[in-house]
Design a protein around this motif. Structure first.
Motif: not given
Ligand SMILES: Cc1cc2nc3c(=O)[nH]c(=O)nc-3n(C[C@H](O)[C@H](O)[C@H](O)COP(=O)(O)OP(=O)(O)OC[C@H]3O[C@@H](n4cnc5c(N)ncnc54)[C@H](O)[C@@H]3O)c2cc1C
Ligand SMILES: *[C@@H]1O[C@H](CO)[C@@H](O)[C@H](O)[C@H]1NC(C)=O
Ligand SMILES: *[C@@H]1O[C@H](CO)[C@@H](O)[C@H](O)[C@H]1NC(C)=O
Ligand SMILES: *[C@@H]1O[C@H](CO)[C@@H](O)[C@H](O)[C@H]1NC(C)=O
Length: 559
Positions: A200-201, A204, A208, A215, A302
């Protein structure tokens, strides 16, 4: 609980049969069930069973000769012998010839059956397999079924309840880390299609980096990946604003079923009323119904955020402040509200994760979101409410770096706790109650832990009534005391109309509580679904579903 709550024995269980009929009739499992497994592992249509309105149509292992018998309950299947496991591994080598696709060295098998973060003992696998595609997963499942070797799906390995431990008689661990591609990003639709091994990171970060202002708001442990997050039905600090994995974040799931078929649960439309929600049965299924290989995820815009913290004289005051804030018109601007007790704050300082020492008292961390004006107004209201509830101090993170640091220190709470006592291990508990019950639950639990000389920190997604006591132990004697304390904690939470797990899932550690929490008939319905989809019980056996004798344990210790 009275005796009519007994789990019916399959062989003499008209009610469970009827339930199964209902399920099959409803169409959930009909498509899966009109076949039998033959002795050599191939699947054929069971003509004799078709046309009974679904009631008798079900798959059964070839070893079950009496056709009127129901499939055996989870946990009592006959699996491959050691030799057959070796044969299956040879078949896997042929099916997946790629380098490092099949791993059998003891180090790897042990590492994959172990977690530094959990109290569960290490339990090695027989083989670790790394598929690259859904087709690879189908091949693995077909071999596993043919040889009756249990499968344990494995993603980020951050789950905490023994979810991915190896099966004692032998198992195939499917490591999804090779399936880590982001397949399509639909910025305009606010969704993304990914393979199950995407962390998930990473998702994200990719959004970005690409300058896409969206997100994915589910934020469990660092390192978790989409397949495992679906598996545990995760949530995290953002749940107070965005809900959990059981909300609408997963639109369409591609899954390989135990019979080797590949299904997609939905189209990409944001909402659908086309029958009941098959996406949901995989959420929280802990790898027991099939292997998720791809998913279509919904994304959120976001929104600018600021991080603040407030100190309180005790947890009761902190929790009552949270309730008032969330129920106010400013509530929707709170993205996260996290509780860290004084001991947790001390552990963070000791771990040296933050560049300035934090005040050591019961603390709330807030993430406030919205336009600058909205944040300003919300912050003023939060400051006022916290002061009214006895907060001695309220401050914003001064810079983005500090905000990040504070948030990271919350995310790494477990690691800080373990680090605060060299040589110790940690048992992370996870219960959730209606928010109004949280103060009582926390104070009774703190007293219980202190009375038993147990060392613990407390963190909580307090806006949701979800809290974790992270309890340290050094040896078997302490482990025993912790185990007893956890048992009391869980039963205390269930008594308060809560749950044995707010977000970590059942795994091995919480199976014994399901009947007490949900009732025997509800648990039996879960088992019925499991049997319909996985009649050979090859998908992550011995996890999630209570063992038959757990039932008596719950009733005999009942109150
Ligand atoms: C420091 C730390 C903090 C944490 N904080 C949170 C938190 O705030 N909220 C929260 O919810 N959890 C939290 N957790 C727990 C953990 O991060 C979650 O349970 C997470 O969802 C697990 O994902 P994973 O990828 O690590 O899955 P794994 O641990 O690899 O697997 C989890 C389960 O899913 C099954 N599975 C894995 N992949 C698949 C697949 N492709 N198809 C079907 N089944 C599959 C596995 O067999 C297993 O049963 C935390 C853990 C740590 C270590
Ligand atoms: C398995 O048995 C079925 C008949 O039961 C047969 O049709 C099939 O060819 C066999 N498959 C293998 C791989 O031996
Ligand atoms: C996730 O995305 C949000 C919004 O871009 C960002 O604020 C946050 O730091 C990200 N978290 C991680 C772990 O990447
Ligand atoms: C499943 O997901 C894919 C990718 O988003 C989508 O194109 C497809 O329509 C979905 N559903 C089905 C039934 O194929």
């Amino acid at each position: 609980m009275s005796s009519d709550a007994q789990v019916p024995k399959p062989a003499s269980a008209p009610r469970s049969r009827m339930l199964e009929g209902v399920i099959l009739g409803a169409g959930l499992a009909l498509a899966l069930s009109n076949y039998v497994y033959t002795q050599n592992g191939s699947v054929s249509l069971d003509g004799a069973n078709v046309g009974h309105g679904g009631n008798e149509a079900r798959a059964r292992p070839a070893k079950t000769t009496n056709h009127d018998e129901l499939p055996e309950p989870p946990g009592s299947h006959q699996y491959a012998s050691k030799e057959e496991v070796q044969q299956a591994i040879e078949e896997l080598r042929k099916a997946l010839p790629g380098e490092d696709a099949i791993m059998t060295d003891l180090d790897t098998l042990t590492t994959y059956g172990h977690s530094d973060n959990s109290y569960h003992p290490t339990s090695p696998h027989s083989v670790v397999v790394r598929p690259q595609s859904t087709e690879d997963v189908v091949k693995i499942v077909n071999i596993a079924r043919q040889y009756r070797v249990p499968i344990v799906p494995y993603s980020g390995a951050t789950s905490l309840e023994g979810h991915f431990s190896g099966y004692p008689s032998g198992d195939i661990c499917i490591d999804m880390s090779g399936m880590d591609k982001i397949i399509e990003i639909h910025e305009g639709d606010g969704d993304v299609v990914v393979q199950a091994g995407v962390p998930w990171e990473e998702l994200n970060r990719t959004l970005k980096d690409k300058g896409i202002p969206l997100f994915f708001p589910l934020d469990p442990g660092p390192g978790a990946t989409i397949g495992g997050m679906i598996g545990t039905g995760c949530s995290g600090t953002n749940a107070v604003r965005y809900g959990t994995a059981k909300g609408e974040w997963f639109l369409n799931i591609t899954a390989v079923l135990p019979n080797g078929k590949v299904i997609k649960t939905r189209r990409r439309a944001r909402k659908s009323s086309a029958g009941f929600d098959l996406t949901k049965i995989f959420i929280g299924a802990e790898g027991t119904l099939g292997i998720v290989t791809e998913a279509t995820l919904r994304l959120a815009p976001v929104v600018p955020t600021r991080v603040a913290m407030a100190q309180f004289p005790d947890i009761q005051h902190a929790v009552s402040a949270v309730q008032e804030i969330l129920n106010s018109p400013n509530g929707p601007h709170l993205q996260c509200i996290e509780l860290l007790d004084d001991k947790m704050m001390a552990a963070i300082n000791t771990a040296g994760e933050v560049s300035r020492k934090l005040p050591i008292s019961d603390t709330l961390f807030f993430k406030i979101q919205g336009s600058e004006d909205a944040i300003g107004a919300t912050a003023a209201a939060v400051r006022e409410t916290t002061a009214k509830h006895g907060s001695t101090r309220f401050e914003f993170a001064q810079t983005d770096e500090e905000a990040e640091e504070l948030w990271e220190s919350r995310k790494y709470a477990l690691i800080s706790t373990i680090g605060s006592e060299p040589g110790a291990r940690c048992w992370t508990t996870d219960v959730c109650v209606p928010p109004s019950k949280l103060p009582q639950l926390v104070s009774e639990t703190k007293k219980d832990l202190a009375d038993n000389n147990l060392r613990s920190t407390i963190v909580g997604h307090v806006g949701d009534g979800n809290f974790h006591a992270l309890i340290l132990f050094k040896d078997d004697k302490e482990l025993h005391a912790v185990s007893d304390a956890v048992h009391r904690l869980v039963r205390r939470a269930i008594r308060m109309d809560g749950t044995c797990t707010g977000e970590h899932g059942v795994g091995v550690g919480k199976k014994e509580y399901l009947v007490e929490e949900l009732g025997a008939d509800t648990v039996e319905l879960m088992k019925t679904i499991k049997r319909a989809i996985d009649p050979l019980n090859i998908m992550n056996p011995s996890k999630l579903y209570p063992d038959t004798d757990d039932k008596s344990k719950s009733t005999t210790t009942g109150h």
